[in-house]
Design a protein around this motif. Structure first.
Motif, short mmCIF file in Angstrom:
data_model
loop_
_atom_site.label_atom_id
_atom_site.label_comp_id
_atom_site.label_asym_id
_atom_site.label_seq_id
_atom_site.Cartn_x
_atom_site.Cartn_y
_atom_site.Cartn_z
N ILE A 68 0.82 -1.21 0.00
CA ILE A 68 0.00 0.00 0.00
C ILE A 68 0.86 1.26 0.00
N ARG A 69 2.05 1.19 0.60
CA ARG A 69 2.93 2.36 0.59
C ARG A 69 3.42 2.67 -0.82
N GLN A 70 3.70 1.62 -1.60
CA GLN A 70 4.12 1.82 -2.98
C GLN A 70 2.98 2.36 -3.83
N LEU A 71 1.79 1.84 -3.62
CA LEU A 71 0.62 2.32 -4.34
C LEU A 71 0.37 3.79 -4.03
N PHE A 72 0.41 4.14 -2.74
CA PHE A 72 0.25 5.54 -2.33
C PHE A 72 1.33 6.41 -2.98
N GLY A 73 2.57 5.95 -2.94
CA GLY A 73 3.69 6.72 -3.49
C GLY A 73 3.55 6.96 -4.98
N SER B 261 -3.59 15.14 0.17
CA SER B 261 -4.73 15.28 -0.75
C SER B 261 -5.18 16.74 -0.85
N GLN B 262 -5.22 17.43 0.26
CA GLN B 262 -5.62 18.84 0.25
C GLN B 262 -4.60 19.70 -0.47
N ALA B 263 -3.34 19.41 -0.31
CA ALA B 263 -2.28 20.19 -0.95
C ALA B 263 -2.29 20.02 -2.47
N ILE B 264 -2.69 18.84 -2.93
CA ILE B 264 -2.73 18.56 -4.36
C ILE B 264 -4.09 18.94 -4.95
N GLY B 265 -5.13 18.91 -4.13
CA GLY B 265 -6.47 19.23 -4.60
C GLY B 265 -7.22 18.02 -5.12
N VAL B 266 -6.99 16.87 -4.48
CA VAL B 266 -7.66 15.63 -4.87
C VAL B 266 -8.28 15.00 -3.62
N SER B 267 -9.08 13.97 -3.81
CA SER B 267 -9.67 13.28 -2.66
C SER B 267 -8.63 12.35 -2.04
N PRO B 268 -8.71 12.10 -0.75
CA PRO B 268 -7.80 11.14 -0.13
C PRO B 268 -7.88 9.76 -0.80
N ALA B 269 -9.07 9.37 -1.23
CA ALA B 269 -9.24 8.06 -1.87
C ALA B 269 -8.43 7.96 -3.15
N SER B 270 -8.24 9.07 -3.86
CA SER B 270 -7.48 9.02 -5.11
C SER B 270 -6.01 8.68 -4.87
N LEU B 271 -5.51 8.96 -3.67
CA LEU B 271 -4.13 8.62 -3.35
C LEU B 271 -3.98 7.13 -2.99
N LEU B 272 -5.08 6.49 -2.70
CA LEU B 272 -5.05 5.06 -2.37
C LEU B 272 -5.68 4.20 -3.46
N PRO C 18 -5.25 1.62 -13.16
CA PRO C 18 -5.63 0.57 -14.12
C PRO C 18 -4.46 -0.29 -14.58
N GLN C 19 -3.27 0.28 -14.77
CA GLN C 19 -2.16 -0.51 -15.27
C GLN C 19 -1.64 -1.50 -14.23
N LEU C 20 -2.02 -1.35 -12.96
CA LEU C 20 -1.57 -2.27 -11.93
C LEU C 20 -2.41 -3.54 -11.89
N ARG C 21 -3.53 -3.55 -12.58
CA ARG C 21 -4.43 -4.70 -12.55
C ARG C 21 -3.92 -5.87 -13.37
N THR C 22 -2.89 -5.69 -14.17
CA THR C 22 -2.43 -6.74 -15.06
C THR C 22 -1.93 -7.97 -14.34
N GLY C 23 -1.46 -7.85 -13.12
CA GLY C 23 -0.92 -8.98 -12.39
C GLY C 23 -1.92 -9.72 -11.51
N LEU C 24 -3.18 -9.33 -11.56
CA LEU C 24 -4.16 -9.94 -10.67
C LEU C 24 -4.32 -11.43 -10.88
N ASN C 25 -4.36 -11.89 -12.11
CA ASN C 25 -4.56 -13.31 -12.39
C ASN C 25 -3.40 -14.15 -11.87
N GLN C 26 -2.23 -13.58 -11.74
CA GLN C 26 -1.06 -14.31 -11.27
C GLN C 26 -1.13 -14.59 -9.78
#
Length: 90
Positions: free
Chosen positions: A9-14, A61-72, A76-84
């Protein structure tokens, strides 16, 4: 957010932080100033090395102007490994 099962989750957030910061036209230094932290801290978060608090998530999120959920959120490109990793259980 299924990809979180196979990505720290830290890598995803980053990755999201870096992408959204860049999309907003902000440098690490300008984001750090808006958040009241050091530029090195922003760099560390973007590299997935920081276990950020909920407060830090909110401030970013406030500093960038996005929702907190968007940082977590799942990129879409990360979904490619789900089947593995379909047998992953928690």
């Amino acid at each position: 957010m299924v990809s979180i099962l196979w990505m720290d989750i830290r890598q995803l957030f980053g990755r999201n932080l870096r992408r959204l910061r860049s999309d907003a036209g902000l440098t690490q230094a300008s984001l750090a100033e808006r958040m009241g932290v050091d530029r090195a801290h922003v760099s560390s978060m973007e590299r997935g090395l920081q276990n950020v608090t909920l407060l830090t998530l909110w401030e970013a999120s406030q500093a960038i102007g996005v929702s907190p959920a968007s940082l977590l959120g799942d990129e879409p490109q990360l979904r490619t490994g789900l089947n593995q990793r379909s047998n992953t259980k928690f």
